[in-house]
Design a protein around this motif. Structure first.
Motif, PDB file in Angstrom:
ATOM      1  N   GLU A 247       7.540  13.718 -50.060  1.00  0.00           N
ATOM      2  CA  GLU A 247       7.297  13.663 -51.832  1.00  0.00           C
ATOM      3  C   GLU A 247       6.750  15.172 -51.619  1.00  0.00           C
ATOM      4  N   ALA A 248       7.015  15.653 -52.500  1.00  0.00           N
ATOM      5  CA  ALA A 248       6.232  17.617 -53.234  1.00  0.00           C
ATOM      6  C   ALA A 248       6.698  17.858 -54.133  1.00  0.00           C
ATOM      7  N   ASN A 249       5.617  18.696 -54.593  1.00  0.00           N
ATOM      8  CA  ASN A 249       5.979  19.638 -55.475  1.00  0.00           C
ATOM      9  C   ASN A 249       6.393  20.553 -55.834  1.00  0.00           C
ATOM     10  N   ALA A 250       6.938  20.997 -54.567  1.00  0.00           N
ATOM     11  CA  ALA A 250       7.621  22.004 -54.214  1.00  0.00           C
ATOM     12  C   ALA A 250       7.742  22.014 -52.508  1.00  0.00           C
TER      13      ALA A 250
ATOM     14  N   LYS B 253      12.051  16.150 -54.337  1.00  0.00           N
ATOM     15  CA  LYS B 253      10.668  16.905 -54.765  1.00  0.00           C
ATOM     16  C   LYS B 253      10.403  16.114 -56.184  1.00  0.00           C
ATOM     17  N   LEU B 254       8.924  16.284 -56.371  1.00  0.00           N
ATOM     18  CA  LEU B 254       8.331  14.971 -58.225  1.00  0.00           C
ATOM     19  C   LEU B 254       8.560  16.131 -59.086  1.00  0.00           C
TER      20      LEU B 254
ATOM     21  N   VAL C 203       2.160  29.304 -61.179  1.00  0.00           N
ATOM     22  CA  VAL C 203       1.887  28.014 -60.205  1.00  0.00           C
ATOM     23  C   VAL C 203       0.823  27.925 -59.427  1.00  0.00           C
TER      24      VAL C 203
ATOM     25  N   TYR D 104       0.081  26.566 -55.916  1.00  0.00           N
ATOM     26  CA  TYR D 104       0.515  24.983 -54.777  1.00  0.00           C
ATOM     27  C   TYR D 104      -0.613  25.011 -53.431  1.00  0.00           C
TER      28      TYR D 104
ATOM     29  N   MET E  67       1.797  12.112 -52.249  1.00  0.00           N
ATOM     30  CA  MET E  67       1.261  12.729 -52.710  1.00  0.00           C
ATOM     31  C   MET E  67       0.513  12.323 -52.383  1.00  0.00           C
TER      32      MET E  67
ATOM     33  N   GLN F 111      -4.236  19.154 -57.750  1.00  0.00           N
ATOM     34  CA  GLN F 111      -3.837  19.800 -57.217  1.00  0.00           C
ATOM     35  C   GLN F 111      -2.856  19.817 -56.754  1.00  0.00           C
ATOM     36  N   LEU F 112      -1.141  21.264 -57.239  1.00  0.00           N
ATOM     37  CA  LEU F 112       0.440  20.703 -56.434  1.00  0.00           C
ATOM     38  C   LEU F 112       0.044  21.335 -54.903  1.00  0.00           C
TER      39      LEU F 112
ATOM     40  N   LYS G  11       3.419  22.672 -51.597  1.00  0.00           N
ATOM     41  CA  LYS G  11       4.679  23.251 -51.415  1.00  0.00           C
ATOM     42  C   LYS G  11       4.213  22.812 -50.000  1.00  0.00           C
TER      43      LYS G  11
END
Length: 148
Positions: free
Chosen positions: A126-129, A147-148, A72, A74, A96, A109-110, A112
């Motif tokens: 707010e974020a993916n990591a 964390k999303l 994955v 980031y 995001m 895109q993700l 971090k």
């Protein structure tokens, strides 16, 4: 001069080499292909990477590594960047969509969040990591790391 009597400049054109049209042409016999061997035969096409029987490069060089299909990727965004973004746009919640509007990421895109820099205002991020240091820094000023 008119269109009916145009011709190319002197010496600018050559006649085509007509091979394999008998010995009188000087290009009969082997037809410029030499004697025997695969290259003299009709229908010959060399395989990609073929080195005349020598072990090809792609077989001499050892194999190594692999591509992890579960990897994955980031996009890293630091706290200092988030702080600047929040100050510039007067935000209390950074998500995001804010990153996309600011041009930090594209829509697929993700993200971090990394802990480089410091936060001075209370923010909900707010974020993916998140890295551990980023979560600690966000919560230290009273914000939330979602964390999303």
């Amino acid at each position: 001069m008119n269109l009916s009597n145009l011709k190319p400049a002197e010496g600018s054109t050559k006649t085509r080499k007509r091979i394999g049209r008998g010995p009188g042409s000087g290009l009969g016999g082997t037809s410029t292909r030499g004697h025997k061997g695969a290259k003299s035969r009709s229908g010959y096409s060399k395989k990609i990477g073929f080195e005349g029987g020598q072990m090809p490069l792609q077989r001499r060089v050892p194999k190594f590594g692999f591509k992890n299909i579960n990897r994955v990727e980031y996009k890293a965004i630091n706290l200092e960047t988030i702080q600047k973004l929040a100050e510039a746009k007067n935000l209390t919640k950074v998500g995001m969509n804010d990153f996309i509007e600011a041009g930090f990421i594209s829509s697929n895109q993700l993200v971090k969040v990394l802990g480089n820099g410091s936060l001075t205002t209370k923010l909900d991020v707010e974020a993916n990591a998140f890295s551990k240091s980023a979560v600690a820094a966000i919560e230290a000023v009273g914000g939330n790391a979602v964390k999303l």
